[in-house]
Write an enzyme that holds these catalytic residues in place. Structure first.
Site, short mmCIF file in Angstrom:
data_model
loop_
_atom_site.label_atom_id
_atom_site.label_comp_id
_atom_site.label_asym_id
_atom_site.label_seq_id
_atom_site.Cartn_x
_atom_site.Cartn_y
_atom_site.Cartn_z
N TYR A 142 21.95 45.36 6.23
CA TYR A 142 21.70 46.16 7.42
C TYR A 142 20.27 45.97 7.91
O TYR A 142 19.41 45.47 7.17
CB TYR A 142 21.99 47.64 7.16
CG TYR A 142 20.92 48.38 6.38
CD1 TYR A 142 20.01 49.23 7.04
CD2 TYR A 142 20.79 48.25 5.01
CE1 TYR A 142 19.03 49.92 6.34
CE2 TYR A 142 19.82 48.93 4.30
CZ TYR A 142 18.94 49.75 4.96
OH TYR A 142 17.96 50.42 4.26
N LYS A 167 17.83 43.32 2.05
CA LYS A 167 18.08 44.64 2.65
C LYS A 167 19.58 44.96 2.57
O LYS A 167 20.31 44.97 3.57
CB LYS A 167 17.58 44.69 4.09
CG LYS A 167 17.37 46.12 4.59
CD LYS A 167 16.60 46.13 5.90
CE LYS A 167 16.46 47.53 6.48
NZ LYS A 167 15.62 48.41 5.67
N GLU A 199 7.46 51.09 -3.86
CA GLU A 199 7.53 51.40 -2.42
C GLU A 199 8.21 52.76 -2.26
O GLU A 199 8.60 53.39 -3.24
CB GLU A 199 8.31 50.33 -1.67
CG GLU A 199 9.74 50.14 -2.17
CD GLU A 199 10.41 48.91 -1.58
OE1 GLU A 199 10.05 48.52 -0.46
OE2 GLU A 199 11.31 48.36 -2.24
N LEU A 216 11.08 45.51 -0.66
CA LEU A 216 11.55 44.97 0.62
C LEU A 216 10.33 44.55 1.44
O LEU A 216 9.38 45.33 1.55
CB LEU A 216 12.36 46.03 1.37
CG LEU A 216 12.93 45.57 2.71
CD1 LEU A 216 14.12 44.64 2.48
CD2 LEU A 216 13.36 46.77 3.55
#
Length: 285
Positions: free
Chosen positions: A33, A148, A180, A205
């Site tokens: 996505y 992702k 993160e 990511l």
């Protein structure tokens, strides 16, 4: 106004949108996505998001059902059909629906491609003025976080725990270091005015907003260092903040209930938010 979504080549009312129960995104989280911001009806930093989309699908040997230029056309039409002024546009591609269910890639599968918009006032968000609270959580995600993937259960659990603690984001911790946020990139500003964020690798990511903010900071001769940092280093920092497509730049003012500096957004964070907004509006398409 009834919301319109895009499903496999058609623009349909949200109530009529359907995807098969045999879709591999539903059964295996076999999909990718992306989310791009929209300001004043225009796409923000969209090329970066589509480049990441192309990379992610490539990493799982999934073919995009449309070319990138055609995806941009669909995005713009969907924005227009929904009268979206400010918010985000979400897109998802999965390996499609095939019977019977099997782990191996089905040769005859046709990818499922969906898109929808969500209105959101990113610029005037109250949290941009007050800052947000963060809760730390063990990073229990898989080893390929640079993809992702729609497999977000670990992030769901982390962000749920953060919400139950009265926090707006979770910071994922691995080997004593911050990787993160649950849906954001993490930054700190050290006492000697160095911006620090985790280096890109399979552990995080590669954030599109992160990338833009780093470039904007470097263009203004700000010192940027890509390395891991600990929670204790973050608590001792001058400032901390997160970046994402749906938040831009937002200050982190507490971690696990402990204040960072005076517990308010700092001048560097506020300035980087202003600079990013200038960039976003100047490059919107």
């Amino acid at each position: 106004m009834e919301q319109i979504v895009y499903v496999d080549g058609a623009f349909v009312p949200a109530a009529d949108a359907k995807v098969s129960v045999f879709d591999r995104g539903f059964l295996f989280a076999d999909g990718i996505y992306e989310v791009s911001a929209v300001l004043d009806g225009k796409l923000i930093d969209n090329d970066s998001h589509l480049a990441r989309l192309e990379r992610s699908v490539g990493e799982i040997a999934l073919a995009l059902p449309e070319t990138l230029p055609r995806i941009v056309e669909i995005q713009k039409e969907l924005i227009a059909r929904n009268g979206l002024i400010d918010g985000v546009i979400y897109l998802q591609v999965t390996r499609g629906a095939v019977i019977p269910r099997d782990f191996v890639f089905p040769k005859e599968a046709k990818p499922t491609f969906v898109m929808f918009t969500t209105a959101k006032d990113i610029v005037n968000a109250a949290s941009a003025k007050t800052g947000i609270a963060v809760k730390t959580m063990p990073d229990i995600r898989w080893a390929r976080r640079d993809i992702k993937s729609v497999a977000l259960l670990a992030q769901v659990l982390a962000k749920q725990a953060a919400a139950e603690a009265g926090c707006q984001e979770a910071w994922m911790i691995e080997d004593g270091q911050v990787t993160e946020g649950g849906s954001s990139s993490a930054f700190i500003l050290t006492q000697d005015d160095v911006l620090v964020t985790r280096e890109n690798s399979s552990a995080i990511l590669p954030g599109c907003t992160r990338k833009a903010v780093m470039k904007l900071a470097e263009e203004r001769q700000l010192r940027v260092e890509e390395r891991a940092f600990s929670v204790s280093e973050a608590l001792a920092a001058k400032e901390a903040f997160i970046t994402s497509a749906s938040l831009f730049v937002q200050a982190v003012v507490t971690i696990d209930g402990q204040r960072i500096a005076n517990g308010r957004p700092g001048p560097m964070t506020n300035r980087l938010r202003e600079i990013y907004l200038e960039f976003a509006r100047a490059t919107a398409v």
